[in-house]
Each structure stands twice: as structure tokens, then as C-alpha cells.
Design a protein around this motif. Sequence first.
Motif, PDB file in Angstrom:
ATOM      1  N   GLU A   1       0.793  -1.219   0.000  1.00 60.33           N
ATOM      2  CA  GLU A   1       0.000   0.000   0.000  1.00 60.33           C
ATOM      3  C   GLU A   1       0.830   1.276   0.000  1.00 60.33           C
ATOM      4  O   GLU A   1       0.364   2.316  -0.432  1.00 60.33           O
ATOM      5  CB  GLU A   1      -0.935  -0.009   1.212  1.00 60.33           C
ATOM      6  N   VAL A   2       2.055   1.217   0.509  1.00 56.20           N
ATOM      7  CA  VAL A   2       2.923   2.383   0.594  1.00 56.20           C
ATOM      8  C   VAL A   2       4.118   2.134  -0.317  1.00 56.20           C
ATOM      9  O   VAL A   2       4.773   1.104  -0.216  1.00 56.20           O
ATOM     10  CB  VAL A   2       3.382   2.609   2.050  1.00 56.20           C
ATOM     11  N   GLU A   3       4.397   3.101  -1.183  1.00 53.47           N
ATOM     12  CA  GLU A   3       5.465   2.923  -2.166  1.00 53.47           C
ATOM     13  C   GLU A   3       6.560   3.963  -1.950  1.00 53.47           C
ATOM     14  O   GLU A   3       6.282   5.154  -1.788  1.00 53.47           O
ATOM     15  CB  GLU A   3       4.882   3.070  -3.569  1.00 53.47           C
ATOM     16  N   GLN A   4       7.795   3.513  -1.977  1.00 51.36           N
ATOM     17  CA  GLN A   4       8.934   4.403  -1.793  1.00 51.36           C
ATOM     18  C   GLN A   4       9.141   5.241  -3.051  1.00 51.36           C
ATOM     19  O   GLN A   4       9.255   4.699  -4.143  1.00 51.36           O
ATOM     20  CB  GLN A   4      10.190   3.592  -1.495  1.00 51.36           C
TER      21      GLN A   4
ATOM     22  N   GLU B   1      20.577   2.253   4.522  1.00 49.76           N
ATOM     23  CA  GLU B   1      21.019   1.160   3.655  1.00 49.76           C
ATOM     24  C   GLU B   1      19.996   0.036   3.549  1.00 49.76           C
ATOM     25  O   GLU B   1      20.100  -0.802   2.672  1.00 49.76           O
ATOM     26  CB  GLU B   1      22.335   0.584   4.191  1.00 49.76           C
ATOM     27  N   GLN B   2      19.001  -0.004   4.420  1.00 45.50           N
ATOM     28  CA  GLN B   2      18.019  -1.080   4.403  1.00 45.50           C
ATOM     29  C   GLN B   2      17.121  -0.959   3.171  1.00 45.50           C
ATOM     30  O   GLN B   2      16.715   0.134   2.787  1.00 45.50           O
ATOM     31  CB  GLN B   2      17.128  -1.041   5.660  1.00 45.50           C
ATOM     32  N   ASP B   3      16.796  -2.112   2.578  1.00 44.46           N
ATOM     33  CA  ASP B   3      15.922  -2.120   1.410  1.00 44.46           C
ATOM     34  C   ASP B   3      14.483  -1.782   1.784  1.00 44.46           C
ATOM     35  O   ASP B   3      13.759  -1.171   1.006  1.00 44.46           O
ATOM     36  CB  ASP B   3      15.959  -3.489   0.722  1.00 44.46           C
ATOM     37  N   ASP B   4      14.062  -2.178   2.962  1.00 38.60           N
ATOM     38  CA  ASP B   4      12.676  -1.956   3.376  1.00 38.60           C
ATOM     39  C   ASP B   4      12.540  -0.775   4.327  1.00 38.60           C
ATOM     40  O   ASP B   4      11.604  -0.708   5.119  1.00 38.60           O
ATOM     41  CB  ASP B   4      12.127  -3.223   4.016  1.00 38.60           C
ATOM     42  N   PHE B   5      13.432   0.192   4.233  1.00 37.46           N
ATOM     43  CA  PHE B   5      13.406   1.342   5.136  1.00 37.46           C
ATOM     44  C   PHE B   5      12.072   2.087   5.065  1.00 37.46           C
ATOM     45  O   PHE B   5      11.493   2.439   6.080  1.00 37.46           O
ATOM     46  CB  PHE B   5      14.539   2.318   4.823  1.00 37.46           C
TER      47      PHE B   5
ATOM     48  N   ALA C   1       7.100   3.733   7.661  1.00 32.53           N
ATOM     49  CA  ALA C   1       5.652   3.935   7.566  1.00 32.53           C
ATOM     50  C   ALA C   1       4.936   3.215   8.711  1.00 32.53           C
ATOM     51  O   ALA C   1       4.026   3.768   9.337  1.00 32.53           O
ATOM     52  CB  ALA C   1       5.130   3.449   6.219  1.00 32.53           C
ATOM     53  N   GLY C   2       5.342   1.986   9.005  1.00 33.27           N
ATOM     54  CA  GLY C   2       4.757   1.260  10.125  1.00 33.27           C
ATOM     55  C   GLY C   2       5.047   1.940  11.449  1.00 33.27           C
ATOM     56  O   GLY C   2       4.180   2.034  12.330  1.00 33.27           O
ATOM     57  N   SER C   3       6.255   2.436  11.584  1.00 34.63           N
ATOM     58  CA  SER C   3       6.645   3.125  12.803  1.00 34.63           C
ATOM     59  C   SER C   3       5.849   4.420  12.972  1.00 34.63           C
ATOM     60  O   SER C   3       5.397   4.749  14.076  1.00 34.63           O
ATOM     61  CB  SER C   3       8.140   3.420  12.767  1.00 34.63           C
ATOM     62  N   LEU C   4       5.659   5.153  11.887  1.00 32.33           N
ATOM     63  CA  LEU C   4       4.893   6.395  11.944  1.00 32.33           C
ATOM     64  C   LEU C   4       3.424   6.130  12.275  1.00 32.33           C
ATOM     65  O   LEU C   4       2.810   6.873  13.049  1.00 32.33           O
ATOM     66  CB  LEU C   4       4.993   7.147  10.619  1.00 32.33           C
ATOM     67  N   LEU C   5       2.857   5.087  11.691  1.00 29.45           N
ATOM     68  CA  LEU C   5       1.460   4.755  11.983  1.00 29.45           C
ATOM     69  C   LEU C   5       1.293   4.433  13.465  1.00 29.45           C
ATOM     70  O   LEU C   5       0.355   4.902  14.117  1.00 29.45           O
ATOM     71  CB  LEU C   5       1.001   3.586  11.117  1.00 29.45           C
ATOM     72  N   ARG C   6       2.209   3.658  14.014  1.00 34.58           N
ATOM     73  CA  ARG C   6       2.163   3.339  15.436  1.00 34.58           C
ATOM     74  C   ARG C   6       2.354   4.590  16.282  1.00 34.58           C
ATOM     75  O   ARG C   6       1.645   4.809  17.263  1.00 34.58           O
ATOM     76  CB  ARG C   6       3.231   2.312  15.789  1.00 34.58           C
ATOM     77  N   ARG C   7       3.289   5.434  15.906  1.00 31.29           N
ATOM     78  CA  ARG C   7       3.586   6.655  16.663  1.00 31.29           C
ATOM     79  C   ARG C   7       2.375   7.592  16.690  1.00 31.29           C
ATOM     80  O   ARG C   7       2.035   8.157  17.731  1.00 31.29           O
ATOM     81  CB  ARG C   7       4.790   7.346  16.062  1.00 31.29           C
ATOM     82  N   VAL C   8       1.704   7.757  15.555  1.00 28.45           N
ATOM     83  CA  VAL C   8       0.521   8.619  15.494  1.00 28.45           C
ATOM     84  C   VAL C   8      -0.597   8.032  16.348  1.00 28.45           C
ATOM     85  O   VAL C   8      -1.325   8.758  17.025  1.00 28.45           O
ATOM     86  CB  VAL C   8       0.069   8.830  14.032  1.00 28.45           C
ATOM     87  N   ALA C   9      -0.733   6.724  16.361  1.00 27.07           N
ATOM     88  CA  ALA C   9      -1.768   6.080  17.173  1.00 27.07           C
ATOM     89  C   ALA C   9      -1.487   6.259  18.661  1.00 27.07           C
ATOM     90  O   ALA C   9      -2.407   6.496  19.453  1.00 27.07           O
ATOM     91  CB  ALA C   9      -1.860   4.596  16.835  1.00 27.07           C
TER      92      ALA C   9
ATOM     93  N   THR D   1       5.724  12.936   3.558  1.00 25.65           N
ATOM     94  CA  THR D   1       5.360  12.098   2.420  1.00 25.65           C
ATOM     95  C   THR D   1       4.725  10.790   2.876  1.00 25.65           C
ATOM     96  O   THR D   1       3.727  10.347   2.305  1.00 25.65           O
ATOM     97  CB  THR D   1       6.604  11.813   1.548  1.00 25.65           C
ATOM     98  N   ILE D   2       5.281  10.169   3.892  1.00 24.30           N
ATOM     99  CA  ILE D   2       4.697   8.916   4.395  1.00 24.30           C
ATOM    100  C   ILE D   2       3.320   9.172   4.986  1.00 24.30           C
ATOM    101  O   ILE D   2       2.387   8.393   4.758  1.00 24.30           O
ATOM    102  CB  ILE D   2       5.638   8.252   5.418  1.00 24.30           C
ATOM    103  N   LEU D   3       3.151  10.260   5.721  1.00 26.12           N
ATOM    104  CA  LEU D   3       1.838  10.575   6.278  1.00 26.12           C
ATOM    105  C   LEU D   3       0.816  10.820   5.161  1.00 26.12           C
ATOM    106  O   LEU D   3      -0.334  10.403   5.263  1.00 26.12           O
ATOM    107  CB  LEU D   3       1.918  11.789   7.192  1.00 26.12           C
ATOM    108  N   GLN D   4       1.236  11.470   4.080  1.00 30.34           N
ATOM    109  CA  GLN D   4       0.333  11.679   2.951  1.00 30.34           C
ATOM    110  C   GLN D   4      -0.044  10.357   2.298  1.00 30.34           C
ATOM    111  O   GLN D   4      -1.201  10.152   1.900  1.00 30.34           O
ATOM    112  CB  GLN D   4       0.979  12.616   1.924  1.00 30.34           C
ATOM    113  N   GLN D   5       0.906   9.440   2.192  1.00 27.14           N
ATOM    114  CA  GLN D   5       0.603   8.123   1.634  1.00 27.14           C
ATOM    115  C   GLN D   5      -0.362   7.356   2.541  1.00 27.14           C
ATOM    116  O   GLN D   5      -1.281   6.686   2.056  1.00 27.14           O
ATOM    117  CB  GLN D   5       1.886   7.321   1.429  1.00 27.14           C
TER     118      GLN D   5
END
Length: 151
Positions: free
Chosen positions: A23-26, A44-48, A53-61, A102-106
Motif C-alpha cells: 500500500e505504501v510505495e517508496q 542502507e536497508q531495502d525496506d526502510f 511507515a509502520g513506525s509512523l502509523l504506530r507513533r501517530v496512534a 510524504t509517508i503521512l500523505q501516503q
Amino acid sequence: MATLYDVPADALIEALADRLADEVEQPDWARFTKTGTGRELPPEQDDFWVTRAGSLLRRVAVDGEVGVDRLTTAYGGSKGGSNRYQVAPARATEGSGKIVRTILQQLEEVGYVETAEGEGRRVTAEGRSLLDETAGDVLEDLDRPELERYA
């Protein structure tokens, strides 16, 4: 029913990253962007992107209505004493506002976060449902001895 407070944060963020991968695209520019002024290189992580995005969703919650400025402070770090070529004492720096925004907008486009006028962003009912479902799955995956350590 499990909530996001019932499971370890790192396990929840990892599971959320797996669910948000479709659902979220870099963006293309994210490969070259540092995550804050206190950093020397991009991640350097591929899934950064999906992990953040997961961390931000949790943080906002957890934080409730929260703005980009507070989130950049939360994802900041220190610049100085610990980095290469620096002799000055360490001082606090902020994280990248462009990445957070950008992540919050996505997440808004997907429907997990909404804008609270004058108050920042907050999690929607869909976002809370995703967090609770993921927390339930994580709780089932945890072994009982390991679960007692987090209780």
C-alpha cells in the motif's frame, strides 16, 4: 482482543511493514535522501520506507493528534561527538520532515490517517483496526516464555 499496547513495539512495526508493503510505495528520490541533518548517509536497508511507515502509523496512534514538527523531533538524533570528523559536543537534530510528511500523505491516501484541522494528524478507524489486527497476529506468533518477558 489485542491492542498495539499489548505487544512489543519492534515486533509490531515489523509486522506492520509487511502489511503496508503493498500500500505504501517508496518514491524514487528516497534512495538518495538522508533521514535527518545529523546523518551522513542515506539508510542502507531495502525496506526502510515501509518500516518507517509502520513506525509512523504506530507513533501517530500512540501520541494522538500529532504534527509533522513533533514527529521530526521524535525521529531526530544527535550530531556532533559521535559522528566521524566531528570534534564539537553532540547536540540534538531533527529528522527529515520531507520523509515524515510524504509517508503521512501516503497513509492518508490509503485511509489509515486523517488530518485533524489545526491539531496535526490522527489515526482513523481503519488504521486502528489494522493496528489491532496486526497486534493480534503478533501476539499469536510470540512464544509464551517470550511473552512473559514483555508483560
